[in-house]
Write a protein that holds these residues in place. Sequence first.
Motif, PDB file in Angstrom:
ATOM      1  N   TYR A  65       0.839  -1.201   0.000  1.00  0.00           N
ATOM      2  CA  TYR A  65       0.000   0.000   0.000  1.00  0.00           C
ATOM      3  C   TYR A  65       0.872   1.249   0.000  1.00  0.00           C
ATOM      4  CZ  TYR A  65      -3.595   3.341   1.480  1.00  0.00           C
ATOM      5  OH  TYR A  65      -4.445   4.425   1.561  1.00  0.00           O
ATOM      6  N   ALA A  66       1.909   1.246   0.831  1.00  0.00           N
ATOM      7  CA  ALA A  66       2.806   2.401   0.909  1.00  0.00           C
ATOM      8  C   ALA A  66       3.518   2.630  -0.418  1.00  0.00           C
ATOM      9  CB  ALA A  66       3.826   2.193   2.027  1.00  0.00           C
ATOM     10  N   ALA A  67       3.913   1.537  -1.088  1.00  0.00           N
ATOM     11  CA  ALA A  67       4.584   1.661  -2.384  1.00  0.00           C
ATOM     12  C   ALA A  67       3.658   2.298  -3.417  1.00  0.00           C
ATOM     13  CB  ALA A  67       5.059   0.292  -2.860  1.00  0.00           C
ATOM     14  N   LEU A  68       2.386   1.890  -3.410  1.00  0.00           N
ATOM     15  CA  LEU A  68       1.409   2.485  -4.330  1.00  0.00           C
ATOM     16  C   LEU A  68       1.188   3.960  -4.014  1.00  0.00           C
ATOM     17  CD1 LEU A  68      -1.391  -0.228  -4.714  1.00  0.00           C
ATOM     18  CD2 LEU A  68       0.219   0.545  -6.448  1.00  0.00           C
ATOM     19  N   ALA A  69       1.110   4.277  -2.724  1.00  0.00           N
ATOM     20  CA  ALA A  69       0.878   5.662  -2.326  1.00  0.00           C
ATOM     21  C   ALA A  69       2.044   6.558  -2.750  1.00  0.00           C
ATOM     22  CB  ALA A  69       0.672   5.740  -0.817  1.00  0.00           C
ATOM     23  N   ARG A  70       3.261   6.048  -2.611  1.00  0.00           N
ATOM     24  CA  ARG A  70       4.432   6.838  -3.027  1.00  0.00           C
ATOM     25  C   ARG A  70       4.447   7.025  -4.538  1.00  0.00           C
ATOM     26  NH1 ARG A  70       7.040   3.790   1.094  1.00  0.00           N
ATOM     27  NH2 ARG A  70       7.705   2.259  -0.454  1.00  0.00           N
ATOM     28  N   ALA A  71       4.072   5.981  -5.262  1.00  0.00           N
ATOM     29  CA  ALA A  71       4.061   6.066  -6.722  1.00  0.00           C
ATOM     30  C   ALA A  71       3.008   7.055  -7.218  1.00  0.00           C
ATOM     31  CB  ALA A  71       3.798   4.683  -7.318  1.00  0.00           C
ATOM     32  N   ARG A  72       1.919   7.173  -6.493  1.00  0.00           N
ATOM     33  CA  ARG A  72       0.864   8.107  -6.867  1.00  0.00           C
ATOM     34  C   ARG A  72       1.320   9.543  -6.672  1.00  0.00           C
ATOM     35  NH1 ARG A  72      -4.384   8.489  -3.127  1.00  0.00           N
ATOM     36  NH2 ARG A  72      -2.695   9.112  -1.741  1.00  0.00           N
ATOM     37  N   GLY A  73       2.160   9.769  -5.668  1.00  0.00           N
ATOM     38  CA  GLY A  73       2.639  11.115  -5.394  1.00  0.00           C
ATOM     39  C   GLY A  73       1.602  11.963  -4.701  1.00  0.00           C
ATOM     40  N   ALA A  74       1.691  13.255  -4.865  1.00  0.00           N
ATOM     41  CA  ALA A  74       0.831  14.198  -4.141  1.00  0.00           C
ATOM     42  C   ALA A  74      -0.370  14.630  -4.973  1.00  0.00           C
ATOM     43  CB  ALA A  74       1.648  15.422  -3.729  1.00  0.00           C
ATOM     44  N   THR A  75      -0.935  13.703  -5.745  1.00  0.00           N
ATOM     45  CA  THR A  75      -2.071  14.051  -6.598  1.00  0.00           C
ATOM     46  C   THR A  75      -3.388  14.094  -5.823  1.00  0.00           C
ATOM     47  OG1 THR A  75      -2.351  11.728  -7.199  1.00  0.00           O
ATOM     48  CG2 THR A  75      -0.961  13.082  -8.633  1.00  0.00           C
ATOM     49  N   ALA A  76      -3.389  13.565  -4.614  1.00  0.00           N
ATOM     50  CA  ALA A  76      -4.611  13.566  -3.802  1.00  0.00           C
ATOM     51  C   ALA A  76      -4.229  13.649  -2.336  1.00  0.00           C
ATOM     52  CB  ALA A  76      -5.423  12.288  -4.073  1.00  0.00           C
ATOM     53  N   ARG A  77      -5.201  14.038  -1.513  1.00  0.00           N
ATOM     54  CA  ARG A  77      -4.935  14.113  -0.078  1.00  0.00           C
ATOM     55  C   ARG A  77      -4.647  12.721   0.457  1.00  0.00           C
ATOM     56  NH1 ARG A  77      -8.999  15.728   4.821  1.00  0.00           N
ATOM     57  NH2 ARG A  77      -7.439  16.578   6.263  1.00  0.00           N
ATOM     58  N   PRO A  78      -3.589  12.545   1.253  1.00  0.00           N
ATOM     59  CA  PRO A  78      -3.282  11.214   1.774  1.00  0.00           C
ATOM     60  C   PRO A  78      -4.370  10.695   2.702  1.00  0.00           C
ATOM     61  CG  PRO A  78      -1.943  12.892   2.851  1.00  0.00           C
ATOM     62  CD  PRO A  78      -2.635  13.560   1.702  1.00  0.00           C
ATOM     63  N   ALA A  79      -4.537   9.391   2.718  1.00  0.00           N
ATOM     64  CA  ALA A  79      -5.561   8.776   3.556  1.00  0.00           C
ATOM     65  C   ALA A  79      -5.211   8.942   5.032  1.00  0.00           C
ATOM     66  CB  ALA A  79      -5.692   7.299   3.215  1.00  0.00           C
ATOM     67  N   ALA A  80      -6.240   8.978   5.852  1.00  0.00           N
ATOM     68  CA  ALA A  80      -6.055   8.979   7.301  1.00  0.00           C
ATOM     69  C   ALA A  80      -6.087   7.536   7.778  1.00  0.00           C
ATOM     70  CB  ALA A  80      -7.154   9.787   7.983  1.00  0.00           C
ATOM     71  N   VAL A  81      -5.103   7.148   8.577  1.00  0.00           N
ATOM     72  CA  VAL A  81      -4.964   5.764   9.036  1.00  0.00           C
ATOM     73  C   VAL A  81      -5.401   5.658  10.494  1.00  0.00           C
ATOM     74  CG1 VAL A  81      -3.382   3.826   9.351  1.00  0.00           C
ATOM     75  CG2 VAL A  81      -3.032   5.432   7.449  1.00  0.00           C
ATOM     76  N   GLY A 138       3.926   9.021   4.502  1.00  0.00           N
ATOM     77  CA  GLY A 138       3.246  10.224   4.025  1.00  0.00           C
ATOM     78  C   GLY A 138       1.750  10.191   4.207  1.00  0.00           C
ATOM     79  N   LEU A 139       1.253   9.293   5.068  1.00  0.00           N
ATOM     80  CA  LEU A 139      -0.173   9.207   5.351  1.00  0.00           C
ATOM     81  C   LEU A 139      -0.481   9.990   6.628  1.00  0.00           C
ATOM     82  CD1 LEU A 139      -0.517   5.374   4.689  1.00  0.00           C
ATOM     83  CD2 LEU A 139      -1.048   7.217   3.096  1.00  0.00           C
ATOM     84  N   ARG A 140      -1.747  10.264   6.868  1.00  0.00           N
ATOM     85  CA  ARG A 140      -2.132  10.972   8.082  1.00  0.00           C
ATOM     86  C   ARG A 140      -2.449   9.959   9.185  1.00  0.00           C
ATOM     87  NH1 ARG A 140      -6.942  13.953   7.784  1.00  0.00           N
ATOM     88  NH2 ARG A 140      -7.660  12.632   6.076  1.00  0.00           N
ATOM     89  N   TRP A 141      -1.818  10.129  10.337  1.00  0.00           N
ATOM     90  CA  TRP A 141      -2.076   9.224  11.455  1.00  0.00           C
ATOM     91  C   TRP A 141      -3.289   9.721  12.222  1.00  0.00           C
ATOM     92  CZ3 TRP A 141      -2.371   4.815  13.318  1.00  0.00           C
ATOM     93  CH2 TRP A 141      -2.357   4.531  14.678  1.00  0.00           C
ATOM     94  N   GLY A 142      -4.376   8.960  12.142  1.00  0.00           N
ATOM     95  CA  GLY A 142      -5.625   9.400  12.743  1.00  0.00           C
ATOM     96  C   GLY A 142      -5.727   9.109  14.223  1.00  0.00           C
ATOM     97  N   GLY A 143      -5.415   7.882  14.623  1.00  0.00           N
ATOM     98  CA  GLY A 143      -5.533   7.482  16.018  1.00  0.00           C
ATOM     99  C   GLY A 143      -5.813   5.996  16.113  1.00  0.00           C
ATOM    100  N   ALA A 144      -5.936   5.501  17.339  1.00  0.00           N
ATOM    101  CA  ALA A 144      -6.060   4.055  17.504  1.00  0.00           C
ATOM    102  C   ALA A 144      -6.681   3.699  18.841  1.00  0.00           C
ATOM    103  CB  ALA A 144      -4.675   3.414  17.388  1.00  0.00           C
ATOM    104  N   ILE A 145      -7.141   2.460  18.917  1.00  0.00           N
ATOM    105  CA  ILE A 145      -7.546   1.885  20.193  1.00  0.00           C
ATOM    106  C   ILE A 145      -6.909   0.515  20.333  1.00  0.00           C
ATOM    107  CG2 ILE A 145      -9.688   3.156  20.561  1.00  0.00           C
ATOM    108  CD1 ILE A 145     -11.242   0.925  19.313  1.00  0.00           C
ATOM    109  N   GLY A 146      -6.472   0.210  21.551  1.00  0.00           N
ATOM    110  CA  GLY A 146      -5.943  -1.097  21.879  1.00  0.00           C
ATOM    111  C   GLY A 146      -6.915  -1.800  22.803  1.00  0.00           C
ATOM    112  N   LEU A 147      -7.351  -2.983  22.415  1.00  0.00           N
ATOM    113  CA  LEU A 147      -8.412  -3.678  23.139  1.00  0.00           C
ATOM    114  C   LEU A 147      -7.895  -4.986  23.732  1.00  0.00           C
ATOM    115  CD1 LEU A 147     -11.285  -3.169  20.538  1.00  0.00           C
ATOM    116  CD2 LEU A 147     -10.747  -1.754  22.527  1.00  0.00           C
ATOM    117  N   GLY A 148      -8.133  -5.170  25.015  1.00  0.00           N
ATOM    118  CA  GLY A 148      -7.745  -6.401  25.682  1.00  0.00           C
ATOM    119  C   GLY A 148      -8.864  -7.430  25.673  1.00  0.00           C
ATOM    120  N   GLY A 149      -8.500  -8.660  26.025  1.00  0.00           N
ATOM    121  CA  GLY A 149      -9.497  -9.730  26.072  1.00  0.00           C
ATOM    122  C   GLY A 149      -9.970 -10.160  24.707  1.00  0.00           C
TER     123      GLY A 149
END
Length: 212
Positions: free
Chosen positions: A77-93, A122-133
């Motif tokens: 995915y990262a390789a594709l995103a780099r190949a695309r370049g800055a033609t669109a806003r990067p996805a939020a992860v 070069g993607l936007r880091w949105g946030g995360a949750i870590g879940l136990g159990g």
Amino acid sequence: MKALLVNGSPKARDSASGSILDSLAAALGPGMETRRLRAITAKEAEPADLEAEVLVLAFPLYVDSLPAPLLEWLLSYAALARARGATARPAAVYAICNCGFLEGAQTETALAIVRNFARSSGLRWGGAIGLGGGGMFEPMAKLPPEAAIKRPVSRAMDWLAGLIRGGEAPGEARYAQFAFPRLAYILAAHLGWRRQARANGLRPREIGKRLA
């Protein structure tokens, strides 16, 4: 808004990650256009995957990291995103990691790996949750979100869904687990291991010998 929901579990069915994505999709509501894939079957990202403005990764904790099939998919995915370049806003992860430990904080290292991946790609880091159990997600799937035992996890999911719907990317990680006594969880886990051992022709006391 388009969201790509990626199940990073190697399990073919009944995975906790699949149940988590079901819950997230419900929390996101009908206003979000979602598409799902499994990293182990997709193997590599495709150009169509870059059309999503939101990338959500759900995966189990594997030795403080991510399962190999998900890592391989992310690299493609990262390789594709780099190949695309800055033609669109990067996805939020956004990431949701579940673990077999009761404490969701055990996922901190794995979530930091995803954060570093997003930023270095070069993607936007949105946030995360870590879940136990993690082993409890499938048995608890049919319980209502506000059931007492499930409420802490449901609220964490609602928080993440709110970020995604609002297009927010604070980069924050939160941790949650089921409202279940730690001792009872450990005893139930030991019982499960013994049952699996017997089902595979192994006496429980022989498990330690195999690990020695």
